[in-house]
Motif scaffolding. Structure first.
Motif, PDB file in Angstrom:
ATOM      1  N   ALA A 257     -58.225 -65.743 -17.881  1.00 28.44           N
ATOM      2  CA  ALA A 257     -59.144 -66.810 -17.439  1.00 28.44           C
ATOM      3  C   ALA A 257     -58.830 -68.110 -18.172  1.00 28.44           C
ATOM      4  O   ALA A 257     -58.734 -69.180 -17.552  1.00 28.44           O
ATOM      5  N   ALA A 258     -58.672 -68.019 -19.483  1.00 26.04           N
ATOM      6  CA  ALA A 258     -58.324 -69.207 -20.262  1.00 26.04           C
ATOM      7  C   ALA A 258     -56.973 -69.758 -19.843  1.00 26.04           C
ATOM      8  O   ALA A 258     -56.776 -70.977 -19.753  1.00 26.04           O
TER       9      ALA A 258
ATOM     10  N   SER B 206     -57.907 -62.042  -5.562  1.00 30.53           N
ATOM     11  CA  SER B 206     -56.670 -61.931  -6.322  1.00 30.53           C
ATOM     12  C   SER B 206     -56.867 -62.373  -7.773  1.00 30.53           C
ATOM     13  O   SER B 206     -56.386 -61.717  -8.710  1.00 30.53           O
ATOM     14  N   ILE B 207     -57.604 -63.450  -7.968  1.00 25.29           N
ATOM     15  CA  ILE B 207     -57.853 -63.960  -9.328  1.00 25.29           C
ATOM     16  C   ILE B 207     -58.749 -63.002 -10.105  1.00 25.29           C
ATOM     17  O   ILE B 207     -58.502 -62.723 -11.289  1.00 25.29           O
ATOM     18  N   ARG B 208     -59.755 -62.487  -9.468  1.00 27.71           N
ATOM     19  CA  ARG B 208     -60.659 -61.548 -10.138  1.00 27.71           C
ATOM     20  C   ARG B 208     -59.897 -60.293 -10.572  1.00 27.71           C
ATOM     21  O   ARG B 208     -60.146 -59.738 -11.648  1.00 27.71           O
ATOM     22  N   THR B 209     -58.978 -59.849  -9.741  1.00 32.54           N
ATOM     23  CA  THR B 209     -58.185 -58.669 -10.080  1.00 32.54           C
ATOM     24  C   THR B 209     -57.334 -58.929 -11.317  1.00 32.54           C
ATOM     25  O   THR B 209     -57.250 -58.089 -12.225  1.00 32.54           O
ATOM     26  N   ALA B 210     -56.714 -60.104 -11.374  1.00 30.52           N
ATOM     27  CA  ALA B 210     -55.857 -60.461 -12.511  1.00 30.52           C
ATOM     28  C   ALA B 210     -56.668 -60.543 -13.801  1.00 30.52           C
ATOM     29  O   ALA B 210     -56.220 -60.069 -14.860  1.00 30.52           O
ATOM     30  N   ILE B 211     -57.851 -61.132 -13.738  1.00 32.88           N
ATOM     31  CA  ILE B 211     -58.671 -61.282 -14.944  1.00 32.88           C
ATOM     32  C   ILE B 211     -59.282 -59.944 -15.355  1.00 32.88           C
ATOM     33  O   ILE B 211     -59.487 -59.685 -16.547  1.00 32.88           O
ATOM     34  N   SER B 212     -59.535 -59.081 -14.385  1.00 36.41           N
ATOM     35  CA  SER B 212     -60.030 -57.738 -14.719  1.00 36.41           C
ATOM     36  C   SER B 212     -58.982 -56.969 -15.520  1.00 36.41           C
ATOM     37  O   SER B 212     -59.317 -56.190 -16.416  1.00 36.41           O
ATOM     38  N   ARG B 213     -57.715 -57.219 -15.212  1.00 38.44           N
ATOM     39  CA  ARG B 213     -56.631 -56.568 -15.952  1.00 38.44           C
ATOM     40  C   ARG B 213     -56.490 -57.143 -17.350  1.00 38.44           C
ATOM     41  O   ARG B 213     -56.193 -56.432 -18.303  1.00 38.44           O
ATOM     42  N   GLU B 214     -56.665 -58.458 -17.475  1.00 36.44           N
ATOM     43  CA  GLU B 214     -56.497 -59.139 -18.760  1.00 36.44           C
ATOM     44  C   GLU B 214     -57.477 -60.310 -18.818  1.00 36.44           C
ATOM     45  O   GLU B 214     -57.249 -61.354 -18.213  1.00 36.44           O
ATOM     46  N   ARG B 215     -58.536 -60.145 -19.561  1.00 39.65           N
ATOM     47  CA  ARG B 215     -59.591 -61.157 -19.586  1.00 39.65           C
ATOM     48  C   ARG B 215     -59.095 -62.502 -20.117  1.00 39.65           C
ATOM     49  O   ARG B 215     -59.593 -63.556 -19.715  1.00 39.65           O
TER      50      ARG B 215
ATOM     51  N   LEU C 260     -58.482 -73.689  -7.074  1.00 42.42           N
ATOM     52  CA  LEU C 260     -59.481 -72.653  -6.824  1.00 42.42           C
ATOM     53  C   LEU C 260     -59.439 -71.576  -7.894  1.00 42.42           C
ATOM     54  O   LEU C 260     -60.483 -71.057  -8.322  1.00 42.42           O
ATOM     55  N   ALA C 261     -58.243 -71.256  -8.365  1.00 42.53           N
ATOM     56  CA  ALA C 261     -58.094 -70.227  -9.391  1.00 42.53           C
ATOM     57  C   ALA C 261     -58.816 -70.615 -10.671  1.00 42.53           C
ATOM     58  O   ALA C 261     -59.436 -69.776 -11.331  1.00 42.53           O
ATOM     59  N   ALA C 262     -58.739 -71.892 -11.032  1.00 47.19           N
ATOM     60  CA  ALA C 262     -59.428 -72.360 -12.238  1.00 47.19           C
ATOM     61  C   ALA C 262     -60.935 -72.195 -12.099  1.00 47.19           C
ATOM     62  O   ALA C 262     -61.619 -71.742 -13.031  1.00 47.19           O
ATOM     63  N   ARG C 263     -61.468 -72.556 -10.935  1.00 51.86           N
ATOM     64  CA  ARG C 263     -62.907 -72.393 -10.695  1.00 51.86           C
ATOM     65  C   ARG C 263     -63.312 -70.919 -10.750  1.00 51.86           C
ATOM     66  O   ARG C 263     -64.297 -70.551 -11.405  1.00 51.86           O
TER      67      ARG C 263
ATOM     68  N   GLY D 284     -59.719 -68.135 -24.932  1.00 53.05           N
ATOM     69  CA  GLY D 284     -58.289 -68.222 -25.174  1.00 53.05           C
ATOM     70  C   GLY D 284     -57.864 -68.140 -26.624  1.00 53.05           C
ATOM     71  O   GLY D 284     -58.682 -67.995 -27.537  1.00 53.05           O
ATOM     72  N   GLN D 285     -56.550 -68.258 -26.808  1.00 51.23           N
ATOM     73  CA  GLN D 285     -55.950 -68.114 -28.118  1.00 51.23           C
ATOM     74  C   GLN D 285     -54.913 -69.206 -28.345  1.00 51.23           C
ATOM     75  O   GLN D 285     -54.422 -69.820 -27.406  1.00 51.23           O
ATOM     76  N   ALA D 286     -54.590 -69.424 -29.609  1.00 46.06           N
ATOM     77  CA  ALA D 286     -53.565 -70.398 -29.977  1.00 46.06           C
ATOM     78  C   ALA D 286     -52.548 -69.731 -30.895  1.00 46.06           C
ATOM     79  O   ALA D 286     -52.861 -68.766 -31.601  1.00 46.06           O
ATOM     80  N   GLN D 287     -51.333 -70.255 -30.872  1.00 42.97           N
ATOM     81  CA  GLN D 287     -50.271 -69.713 -31.703  1.00 42.97           C
ATOM     82  C   GLN D 287     -50.351 -70.282 -33.122  1.00 42.97           C
ATOM     83  O   GLN D 287     -50.740 -71.433 -33.325  1.00 42.97           O
ATOM     84  N   CYS D 288     -49.924 -69.496 -34.072  1.00 43.06           N
ATOM     85  CA  CYS D 288     -50.025 -69.836 -35.492  1.00 43.06           C
ATOM     86  C   CYS D 288     -49.471 -71.221 -35.821  1.00 43.06           C
ATOM     87  O   CYS D 288     -50.082 -71.975 -36.594  1.00 43.06           O
ATOM     88  N   PHE D 289     -48.335 -71.576 -35.232  1.00 45.45           N
ATOM     89  CA  PHE D 289     -47.722 -72.854 -35.610  1.00 45.45           C
ATOM     90  C   PHE D 289     -48.602 -74.047 -35.243  1.00 45.45           C
ATOM     91  O   PHE D 289     -48.457 -75.123 -35.818  1.00 45.45           O
ATOM     92  N   THR D 290     -49.535 -73.861 -34.314  1.00 40.75           N
ATOM     93  CA  THR D 290     -50.398 -74.978 -33.899  1.00 40.75           C
ATOM     94  C   THR D 290     -51.543 -75.227 -34.861  1.00 40.75           C
ATOM     95  O   THR D 290     -52.153 -76.303 -34.829  1.00 40.75           O
TER      96      THR D 290
END
Length: 322
Positions: free
Chosen positions: A59-60, A47-56, A129-132, A199-205
């Protein structure tokens, strides 16, 4: 005639058993679901691999979701709870609102496990487990996860907003203290910060940092980041935490810090003439050491104040109490 105070062998044995008896202490175990739900781990992984395959980027997000859960009253899936009659959700705390992501991915993985083994696998274990699996999916290290956590019946929005989570402008000593409060040492802190290789961060940060014209930021890097982060507006515009390889787990994050290209103040402070400079340098030169320390720190973090045994419960839906 025998004295009334004389113990028979059976009585003496019973006395010794009672005297030495202590309730068994529940413990986490890598084999916790081997009998009760043997396909749980492979089902969650798929399930986790499927989600990350859709949007890399996911993972972050899953690594961060696990981090934000464990730092607030332990790794108990409290962050997954929506507002309810007895719940003030952590999702709406400032460090989480419109920022932390991946709730639906954990819910989907939990739903798949529920089809196999209803009411057996906790949301807290699914998240761990999802984090791993997320790390492994994008080229990061893997590690053995001890299981047996149970889910909380409470959330703590106040704690999430009042210092339990490190801030994006936190100075070094504050970061060290925040991690120390949950049993993680300085090396753990630097290693876990390396998750910002994704991963990414928002401009205000990071706005203040890129417009500061300070000596601790590369001028070209700051100029590049200003293109998507104006002085006003654009608060939610995104920028990769690692400009070089934002979707791969590697040690470029630490190389960036040495070049004064950390996006957040709380990133760059790890290499600013302080006590953590040597660790950053070590990780920038030795990816294998970083991977090893990151895995070890993730294991330590995943075991912060877990609910076990008869504590808490097993939620059928991660966002709500039964």
């Amino acid at each position: 005639m025998a004295s009334k105070n004389t113990f028979s062998p059976i009585c003496l044995l019973l006395l010794l058993i009672v005297t030495n008896y202590t309730p068994s202490q529940a413990q986490l175990s890598t084999t916790f679901y081997d009998d009760t739900c043997p396909n749980a781990l492979s089902t969650i992984r798929t399930s986790i691999r499927t989600a990350i395959s859709r949007e890399r980027r996911m993972a972050a997000s899953l690594l961060r979701l696990h981090f934000h859960d464990c730092f607030v009253q332990g790794c108990d899936a409290s962050i997954l709870l929506d507002d309810g009659p007895s719940i003030v959700s952590e999702k709406n705390a400032f460090p989480n609102k419109n920022s932390v992501r991946g709730y639906e991915v954990i819910e989907a993985a939990k739903s798949e496990v529920e089809k196999l083994c209803p009411g057996v696998v906790s949301c807290a274990d699914v998240l761990t487990l999802a984090a791993r699996d997320a790390s492994e999916m994008v080229g990061g290290p893997s590690w053995s996860v001890k299981l047996g956590r149970r889910d909380s019946t409470t959330a703590n929005k106040v704690l999430a907003e009042t210092g339990a989570l490190p801030g994006f402008t936190a100075p070094l000593e504050s970061l060290i203290s925040t991690f120390d409060n949950v049993g993680l040492n300085t090396r753990d802190m630097v290693a876990l910060s390396g998750a910002h290789t994704l991963g990414q961060a928002q401009c205000f940060t990071f706005r203040d940092r890129i417009y500061s014209n300070g000596s601790n930021i590369d001028a070209g890097f700051a100029s590049t980041r200003r293109r998507r982060c104006p002085t006003i507006d654009g608060n939610t515009n995104l920028a990769a935490l690692d400009l070089v390889t934002p979707n791969s787990f590697d040690n470029n994050y630490f190389k960036n810090l040495i070049q004064k290209k950390g996006l957040l103040e709380s990133d760059q402070v790890l290499f600013s003439g302080g006590s953590t400079d040597s660790i950053v340098t070590e990780y920038s030169n030795n990816r294998n050491k970083f991977n090893s320390d990151f895995a070890a720190a993730m294991i330590k973090m995943s075991e912060i104040k877990p609910l076990m045994g008869q504590e808490g419960l097993i939620r059928r839906i991660c966002s709500a109490l039964p």
